[in-house]
Enzyme design. Structure first.
Site, PDB file in Angstrom:
ATOM      1  N   GLU A  10     -39.603   6.365  -7.386  1.00 22.10           N
ATOM      2  CA  GLU A  10     -40.283   5.357  -8.224  1.00 22.10           C
ATOM      3  C   GLU A  10     -39.633   5.244  -9.604  1.00 22.10           C
ATOM      4  O   GLU A  10     -40.064   4.425 -10.416  1.00 22.10           O
ATOM      5  CB  GLU A  10     -41.761   5.720  -8.380  1.00 22.10           C
ATOM      6  CG  GLU A  10     -42.525   5.686  -7.063  1.00 22.10           C
ATOM      7  CD  GLU A  10     -43.992   6.055  -7.244  1.00 22.10           C
ATOM      8  OE1 GLU A  10     -44.269   7.225  -7.555  1.00 22.10           O
ATOM      9  OE2 GLU A  10     -44.840   5.175  -7.067  1.00 22.10           O
ATOM     10  N   TYR A  44     -52.884 -17.846 -22.434  1.00 22.89           N
ATOM     11  CA  TYR A  44     -52.723 -16.962 -21.265  1.00 22.89           C
ATOM     12  C   TYR A  44     -51.302 -17.006 -20.699  1.00 22.89           C
ATOM     13  O   TYR A  44     -50.874 -16.052 -20.057  1.00 22.89           O
ATOM     14  CB  TYR A  44     -53.787 -17.223 -20.190  1.00 22.89           C
ATOM     15  CG  TYR A  44     -53.941 -18.656 -19.708  1.00 22.89           C
ATOM     16  CD1 TYR A  44     -52.985 -19.243 -18.894  1.00 22.89           C
ATOM     17  CD2 TYR A  44     -55.067 -19.387 -20.039  1.00 22.89           C
ATOM     18  CE1 TYR A  44     -53.138 -20.539 -18.442  1.00 22.89           C
ATOM     19  CE2 TYR A  44     -55.240 -20.680 -19.587  1.00 22.89           C
ATOM     20  CZ  TYR A  44     -54.270 -21.263 -18.793  1.00 22.89           C
ATOM     21  OH  TYR A  44     -54.438 -22.543 -18.351  1.00 22.89           O
ATOM     22  N   ILE A  58     -50.294   5.194 -13.432  1.00 18.30           N
ATOM     23  CA  ILE A  58     -50.837   3.840 -13.478  1.00 18.30           C
ATOM     24  C   ILE A  58     -51.876   3.738 -14.610  1.00 18.30           C
ATOM     25  O   ILE A  58     -52.045   2.683 -15.225  1.00 18.30           O
ATOM     26  CB  ILE A  58     -51.428   3.451 -12.094  1.00 18.30           C
ATOM     27  CG1 ILE A  58     -51.604   1.942 -11.976  1.00 18.30           C
ATOM     28  CG2 ILE A  58     -52.713   4.187 -11.790  1.00 18.30           C
ATOM     29  CD1 ILE A  58     -50.394   1.211 -11.559  1.00 18.30           C
ATOM     30  N   GLU A  59     -52.534   4.867 -14.918  1.00 16.39           N
ATOM     31  CA  GLU A  59     -53.495   4.887 -16.027  1.00 16.39           C
ATOM     32  C   GLU A  59     -52.796   4.546 -17.360  1.00 16.39           C
ATOM     33  O   GLU A  59     -53.336   3.815 -18.196  1.00 16.39           O
ATOM     34  CB  GLU A  59     -54.147   6.272 -16.175  1.00 16.39           C
ATOM     35  CG  GLU A  59     -55.055   6.697 -15.038  1.00 16.39           C
ATOM     36  CD  GLU A  59     -54.350   7.523 -13.963  1.00 16.39           C
ATOM     37  OE1 GLU A  59     -53.190   7.197 -13.632  1.00 16.39           O
ATOM     38  OE2 GLU A  59     -54.967   8.464 -13.454  1.00 16.39           O
ATOM     39  N   LYS A  87     -51.178  -0.610  -7.481  1.00 19.71           N
ATOM     40  CA  LYS A  87     -49.962  -0.552  -6.665  1.00 19.71           C
ATOM     41  C   LYS A  87     -50.335  -1.069  -5.278  1.00 19.71           C
ATOM     42  O   LYS A  87     -51.479  -0.889  -4.827  1.00 19.71           O
ATOM     43  CB  LYS A  87     -49.466   0.881  -6.544  1.00 19.71           C
ATOM     44  CG  LYS A  87     -48.898   1.453  -7.826  1.00 19.71           C
ATOM     45  CD  LYS A  87     -48.411   2.882  -7.572  1.00 19.71           C
ATOM     46  CE  LYS A  87     -47.764   3.472  -8.788  1.00 19.71           C
ATOM     47  NZ  LYS A  87     -47.310   4.870  -8.537  1.00 19.71           N
TER      48      LYS A  87
HETATM   49  N1  LIG Z   1     -54.352   9.411 -10.867  1.00 19.85           N
HETATM   50  C1  LIG Z   1     -53.113   9.113 -10.396  1.00 19.85           C
HETATM   51  N2  LIG Z   1     -52.696   9.682  -9.262  1.00 19.85           N
HETATM   52  C2  LIG Z   1     -51.468   9.387  -8.789  1.00 19.85           C
HETATM   53  C3  LIG Z   1     -50.640   8.485  -9.454  1.00 19.85           C
HETATM   54  C4  LIG Z   1     -51.122   7.875 -10.650  1.00 19.85           C
HETATM   55  O1  LIG Z   1     -50.461   7.042 -11.295  1.00 19.85           O
HETATM   56  N3  LIG Z   1     -52.363   8.223 -11.081  1.00 19.85           N
HETATM   57  N4  LIG Z   1     -49.401   8.174  -8.933  1.00 19.85           N
HETATM   58  C5  LIG Z   1     -48.952   8.720  -7.835  1.00 19.85           C
HETATM   59  C6  LIG Z   1     -47.646   8.326  -7.258  1.00 19.85           C
HETATM   60  O2  LIG Z   1     -46.798   7.711  -8.194  1.00 19.85           O
HETATM   61  C7  LIG Z   1     -47.923   7.461  -6.035  1.00 19.85           C
HETATM   62  O3  LIG Z   1     -48.508   6.218  -6.428  1.00 19.85           O
HETATM   63  C8  LIG Z   1     -46.729   7.147  -5.216  1.00 19.85           C
HETATM   64  O4  LIG Z   1     -47.127   6.732  -3.941  1.00 19.85           O
HETATM   65  C9  LIG Z   1     -49.747   9.694  -7.056  1.00 19.85           C
HETATM   66  N5  LIG Z   1     -51.013   9.973  -7.652  1.00 19.85           N
END
Ligand SMILES: Nc1nc2c(c(=O)[nH]1)N=C([C@H](O)[C@@H](O)CO)CN2
Length: 124
Positions: free
Chosen positions: A21, A52, A71-72, A97
């Site tokens: 990634e 927008y 992602i947070e 995602k």
């Molecule tokens: N709380 C989270 N858990 C996970 C994340 C995330 O961003 N926040 N990301 C991953 C990996 O990048 C996953 O998305 C790859 O498939 C795993 N857990």
């Protein structure tokens, strides 16, 4: 307060904790709602609101040029942009995602926040 919404915005973003990634971007989907001043509707003037089209362009630019592990963190970055760059008083964001886990269509984070720490209004 009025609200602008942007649904199912797909953007290329660099996000993830795994090596694969970090070598290329992946598509994330954003659903975004943000408050705008009521004055926009009263005066019928784009200068009184948050454009927008500019918001989506800026999100694309920023997510295309930085990497987030979580992602947070990506979600927090977008919310901060809405507050700091666009002056939004209130933001609700869902960012996901797509197809990264077996048997899961989308996985992501949901953030809902007022710029001054105020409680979220009811948006339906
Ligand atoms: N709380 C989270 N858990 C996970 C994340 C995330 O961003 N926040 N990301 C991953 C990996 O990048 C996953 O998305 C790859 O498939 C795993 N857990």
């Amino acid at each position: 307060m009025d609200f602008i919404f942007i649904e199912e915005l797909r953007v290329k973003a660099w996000v993830g904790i795994y090596a694969r990634e970090k070598t290329g971007p992946q598509t994330v989907e954003l659903n975004l709602t943000f408050g705008v001043p009521d004055a926009a509707a009263e005066h019928d003037d784009i200068a009184d609101t948050i454009d927008y089209a500019v918001v989506t362009q800026r999100i694309r630019e920023e997510l295309g040029q930085r990497h987030f592990n979580l992602i947070e963190s990506l979600g927090e970055f977008v919310v901060r942009m809405l507050f700091d760059e666009f002056g939004a008083p209130w933001v609700k964001l869902k960012v996901a995602k797509i197809g990264v886990m077996k048997d899961v269509r989308r996985v992501g984070v949901f953030i809902q926040r007022g710029r001054d720490g105020s409680l979220p209004p009811h948006t339906g």
